[in-house]
Motif scaffolding. Structure first.
Motif, PDB file in Angstrom:
ATOM      1  N   TYR B 169      15.844  21.595  -1.521  1.00 19.77           N
ATOM      2  CA  TYR B 169      15.755  22.092  -0.142  1.00 19.77           C
ATOM      3  C   TYR B 169      16.789  23.194   0.094  1.00 19.77           C
ATOM      4  N   ASP B 170      16.343  24.265   0.688  1.00 21.67           N
ATOM      5  CA  ASP B 170      17.321  25.234   1.165  1.00 21.67           C
ATOM      6  C   ASP B 170      17.906  24.715   2.479  1.00 21.67           C
ATOM      7  N   SER B 173      15.560  24.502   5.650  1.00 19.71           N
ATOM      8  CA  SER B 173      14.507  23.491   5.535  1.00 19.71           C
ATOM      9  C   SER B 173      15.092  22.094   5.629  1.00 19.71           C
ATOM     10  N   ARG B 176      15.792  21.237   9.169  1.00 16.42           N
ATOM     11  CA  ARG B 176      14.538  20.894   9.853  1.00 16.42           C
ATOM     12  C   ARG B 176      14.116  19.474   9.500  1.00 16.42           C
ATOM     13  N   SER B 177      14.205  19.172   8.198  1.00 19.77           N
ATOM     14  CA  SER B 177      13.763  17.857   7.755  1.00 19.77           C
ATOM     15  C   SER B 177      14.558  16.744   8.427  1.00 19.77           C
ATOM     16  N   SER B 202       4.509  18.319  10.935  1.00 21.06           N
ATOM     17  CA  SER B 202       5.485  19.385  10.669  1.00 21.06           C
ATOM     18  C   SER B 202       6.367  19.020   9.483  1.00 21.06           C
ATOM     19  N   HIS B 203       6.763  17.765   9.447  1.00 25.81           N
ATOM     20  CA  HIS B 203       7.648  17.279   8.386  1.00 25.81           C
ATOM     21  C   HIS B 203       7.006  17.509   7.016  1.00 25.81           C
ATOM     22  N   ASN B 206       6.742  21.257   6.181  1.00 26.67           N
ATOM     23  CA  ASN B 206       8.043  21.767   5.770  1.00 26.67           C
ATOM     24  C   ASN B 206       8.336  21.385   4.319  1.00 26.67           C
ATOM     25  N   ALA B 209       6.232  23.377   1.833  1.00 27.56           N
ATOM     26  CA  ALA B 209       6.713  24.738   1.564  1.00 27.56           C
ATOM     27  C   ALA B 209       7.853  24.706   0.552  1.00 27.56           C
ATOM     28  N   VAL B 210       8.772  23.749   0.731  1.00 26.38           N
ATOM     29  CA  VAL B 210       9.911  23.656  -0.176  1.00 26.38           C
ATOM     30  C   VAL B 210       9.455  23.340  -1.590  1.00 26.38           C
TER      31      VAL B 210
END
Lengths: 230, 230
Positions: B169-170, B173, B176-177, B202-203, B206, B209-210
């Motif tokens: 994870y950046d 992100s 957000r998580s 959304s979770h 997200n 994407a990661v």
DNA sequence: CAGCCCTACGTTGCATGCAATCGTGCGGGA
DNA sequence: TCCCGCACGATTGCATGCAACGTAGGGCTG
């Protein structure tokens, strides 16, 4: 015999067909020796097939107590439709951009034929509906080209449920179901994934209502765990 | 040894742990005799375990050519997240009406601890995040009390993927998580299933994407199909 | 020297045999 | 009469042995 595959594969396919085709009723005992003789192989591939079918949820294995064709409660049936209600719309939406004009025409043909044999009246042949319906949905799954979703769906469907209850549609629900197929074709032709998704959601909800009702009345005469039906 | 179950069950559980724990890397060859010796049983239960793992999608079996730990392409990874993106929100929505105040408090505690160890800074311990995250999601699955959905999800997740990519994870992100977890707790407390469903959607998006990004870069150094990593 | 076949090894696939477990019917005791 | 215990039969679970398939390596031929 069937193909050049392994015995275990053939046993798996045969057993799956027997269960999905209704020849082995839910709750029927699956003795290893009996199946082995019936399939002309030894117990080993039968055991392997039973194991995999258990993983798929089609049979239930109790340690040291043998295997039976899986049964399900009304609650589990509702759970299955819950799952379908999210998987199949998603699959349908994925199918939309992949559908060529020829694909849509084929689906249209299937939908029309289902309308013919399914509409109440003198030409109604409900038995012919089952394979057509299956062909329609299989075609959609193929168009989605989404192996992960397709696998999850296949694992969830428990075809015996569908098969056993397919002929219990009341007239209004059946008309809705037939109309849904036509509308899905329309959504595909329009290239509108959200439309297709919505129709499929309705389609599953409609089927859910029918099947849960049918299962409720069936539980009455399922009190005695019969052995086989064939 | 592990429990009073059958050897095949123990072999199944052990192999699953080995694969999910990363000790058997994707693509690693799974020889029957080697595994049998390693587990202290004969080839028969090992074969059964491999068969069932193949049904679960964790291993791939080529007839007469043996079994390997399953690999996946970026497309398949995206497919998995596609599946999760419909299953987990549905599960979360189901969990809402079942959650007692005590359940919500426990989830809240987990979310707060994840926030502590996950927030960038001196006290960051990303390794501690993995079990906490797993506990959080497992708790939600249990609350949903929906075996069918839970089974489908478990079959889909392919834990090695999650595990291998969790530490990629950046910062944005990850924030957000962590926020999502807190927001899910809030939705549970409010008893709002649609809110909970939306946050979980959304979770997953997200995370998707990661992980897809991480998988893309990992494919670079996966050119050589190494045998094992342990 | 390149390409092909053929042989030998390792592995998987299946059948069979034996031990362990579960269900069941009978007999003895309360 | 009812309940508990026990032994028998049947079935599953596992190990081992053998046959079939796939693969790799060397030798032969063009």
């Amino acid at each position: 015999m069937t193909r050049g595959l392994t015995s275990a594969e053939r046993a798996l396919a045969t057993l799956r067909d027997l269960i999905m085709g209704g020849e082995l009723a839910p709750g029927a005992r699956l003795g290893e020796v009996e199946l082995a003789e019936r399939l002309g192989v030894s117990r080993t591939p039968v055991r392997e097939a039973l194991s995999r079918l258990a993983a798929e949820g089609l049979v239930e294995i109790a340690p040291n107590r043998g295997a039976r064709v899986a049964t399900w409660t009304v609650a589990e049936l509702e759970g299955v439709f819950d799952l379908r209600s999210v998987l199949e719309p998603q699959l349908t939406a994925h199918a939309v951009p992949n559908a060529t004009a020829a694909d849509v025409d084929e689906l249209d043909d299937l939908a029309r034929r289902m309308h013919e044999v399914g509409t109440p009246g003198p030409r109604q042949e409900l038995d012919a509906l089952v394979p057509l319906n299956r062909a329609f949905h299989d075609r959609l799954v193929a168009l989605a080209a989404h192996p992960t979703l397709a696998t999850a769906l296949a694992a969830a469907i428990h075809p015996p449920i569908v098969r056993r209850n397919f002929l219990t549609y009341d007239e209004a629900s059946l008309r809705r179901s037939l109309a849904h197929h036509g509308e899905i074709v329309a959504a595909l032709r329009a290239g509108d994934p959200e439309w297709a998704r919505a129709v499929m959601t309705s389609h599953i909800a409609n089927a859910r209502a029918v099947m849960v009702r049918a299962a409720r009345v069936q539980t009455a005469d399922q009190v005695a765990p019969r052995e086989e039906s064939a």
